[in-house]
Design a protein around this motif. Structure first.
Motif, short mmCIF file in Angstrom:
data_model
loop_
_atom_site.label_atom_id
_atom_site.label_comp_id
_atom_site.label_asym_id
_atom_site.label_seq_id
_atom_site.Cartn_x
_atom_site.Cartn_y
_atom_site.Cartn_z
N MET A 1 0.84 -1.18 0.00
CA MET A 1 0.00 0.00 0.00
C MET A 1 0.89 1.25 0.00
SD MET A 1 -2.97 -0.85 2.74
CE MET A 1 -3.05 -2.57 3.20
N SER A 2 0.66 2.10 -0.94
CA SER A 2 1.47 3.31 -1.02
C SER A 2 0.99 4.33 0.02
CB SER A 2 1.38 3.92 -2.42
OG SER A 2 0.11 4.52 -2.62
N LYS A 3 1.89 5.22 0.40
CA LYS A 3 1.55 6.29 1.36
C LYS A 3 0.44 7.17 0.79
CE LYS A 3 5.86 6.74 3.88
NZ LYS A 3 6.93 7.65 4.30
N GLU A 4 0.51 7.40 -0.51
CA GLU A 4 -0.50 8.24 -1.16
C GLU A 4 -1.88 7.60 -1.07
OE1 GLU A 4 -1.45 9.78 -5.61
OE2 GLU A 4 0.65 9.89 -4.95
N SER A 5 -1.96 6.30 -1.28
CA SER A 5 -3.24 5.59 -1.19
C SER A 5 -3.75 5.58 0.24
CB SER A 5 -3.10 4.16 -1.70
OG SER A 5 -2.81 4.17 -3.08
N ILE A 6 -2.87 5.34 1.19
CA ILE A 6 -3.27 5.34 2.60
C ILE A 6 -3.77 6.72 3.00
CG2 ILE A 6 -2.42 5.14 4.98
CD1 ILE A 6 -2.95 2.47 3.65
N SER A 7 -3.16 7.77 2.46
CA SER A 7 -3.61 9.12 2.80
C SER A 7 -5.04 9.35 2.34
CB SER A 7 -2.67 10.17 2.22
OG SER A 7 -2.77 10.23 0.82
N LYS A 8 -5.43 8.73 1.24
CA LYS A 8 -6.81 8.84 0.77
C LYS A 8 -7.77 8.14 1.74
CE LYS A 8 -5.63 9.35 -4.11
NZ LYS A 8 -4.25 9.70 -3.92
N VAL A 9 -7.33 7.03 2.30
CA VAL A 9 -8.15 6.31 3.29
C VAL A 9 -8.30 7.17 4.54
CG1 VAL A 9 -8.35 4.23 4.69
CG2 VAL A 9 -7.49 4.07 2.35
N TYR A 10 -7.21 7.81 4.96
CA TYR A 10 -7.29 8.72 6.10
C TYR A 10 -8.29 9.84 5.83
CZ TYR A 10 -3.43 7.03 9.05
OH TYR A 10 -2.63 6.30 9.89
N LEU A 11 -8.30 10.36 4.61
CA LEU A 11 -9.21 11.45 4.26
C LEU A 11 -10.66 10.96 4.28
CD1 LEU A 11 -9.43 14.40 3.59
CD2 LEU A 11 -9.13 13.83 1.18
N ILE A 12 -10.90 9.75 3.78
CA ILE A 12 -12.25 9.18 3.84
C ILE A 12 -12.70 9.09 5.30
CG2 ILE A 12 -13.63 7.08 3.48
CD1 ILE A 12 -11.85 6.61 0.94
N LEU A 13 -11.84 8.57 6.13
CA LEU A 13 -12.16 8.43 7.56
C LEU A 13 -12.42 9.80 8.20
CD1 LEU A 13 -12.45 6.52 9.98
CD2 LEU A 13 -9.97 6.71 10.32
N GLU A 14 -11.61 10.77 7.86
CA GLU A 14 -11.79 12.12 8.39
C GLU A 14 -13.15 12.69 8.00
OE1 GLU A 14 -9.73 15.81 6.66
OE2 GLU A 14 -8.51 15.30 8.41
N LYS A 15 -13.53 12.53 6.75
CA LYS A 15 -14.82 13.05 6.28
C LYS A 15 -16.00 12.35 6.96
CE LYS A 15 -13.07 16.01 3.44
NZ LYS A 15 -13.19 17.45 3.69
#
Length: 119
Positions: A1-15
């Motif tokens: 899993m790339s850091k960039e992809s994981i950051s998108k998951v973090y953003l989904i969770l944040e929203k």
């Protein structure tokens, strides 16, 4: 899993957590959606942002992450995004309510599992 992809998951969770805060601090889902000036638009924008992150994961071919989610759920979220963007005034609030009650908790759990497994 790339850091960039994981950051998108973090953003989904944040929203998702933003939507939860809106609902929790303003009398619940139905009452929050009744506020057409502030709260409903905020919820709809967060839902749109969630769908956009899923779309970015798809475009990035982040199949390792997307495989943790049900394809129908992700497609449904993107369909809702499209509906919000193109039929803003006619958004079916009962569908939005269902997503908040049923879809977002499932996405939240899946996002948390992905984040925990990436550490």
């Amino acid at each position: 899993m790339s850091k960039e992809s994981i950051s998108k998951v973090y953003l989904i969770l944040e929203k998702i957590e933003y939507i939860e805060q809106i609902v929790d601090n303003n009398g619940g889902i139905v009452k929050s959606l009744e506020d057409s000036v502030t709260l409903r638009p905020a919820i709809l924008m967060h839902l749109t942002a969630i769908a956009e992150q899923f779309n970015k994961l798809k475009k990035d071919h982040a199949d390792d992450i997307l495989s943790a989610f049900d394809d129908k759920d992700v497609k449904g979220m993107y369909d809702v995004r499209t509906y919000i963007a193109h039929e803003y005034e006619g958004v079916n609030l009962s569908i939005v309510e269902w997503i908040i009650r049923n879809g977002l908790p499932k996405f939240k759990k899946q996002c948390t599992e992905i984040i925990n497994s990436s550490k």
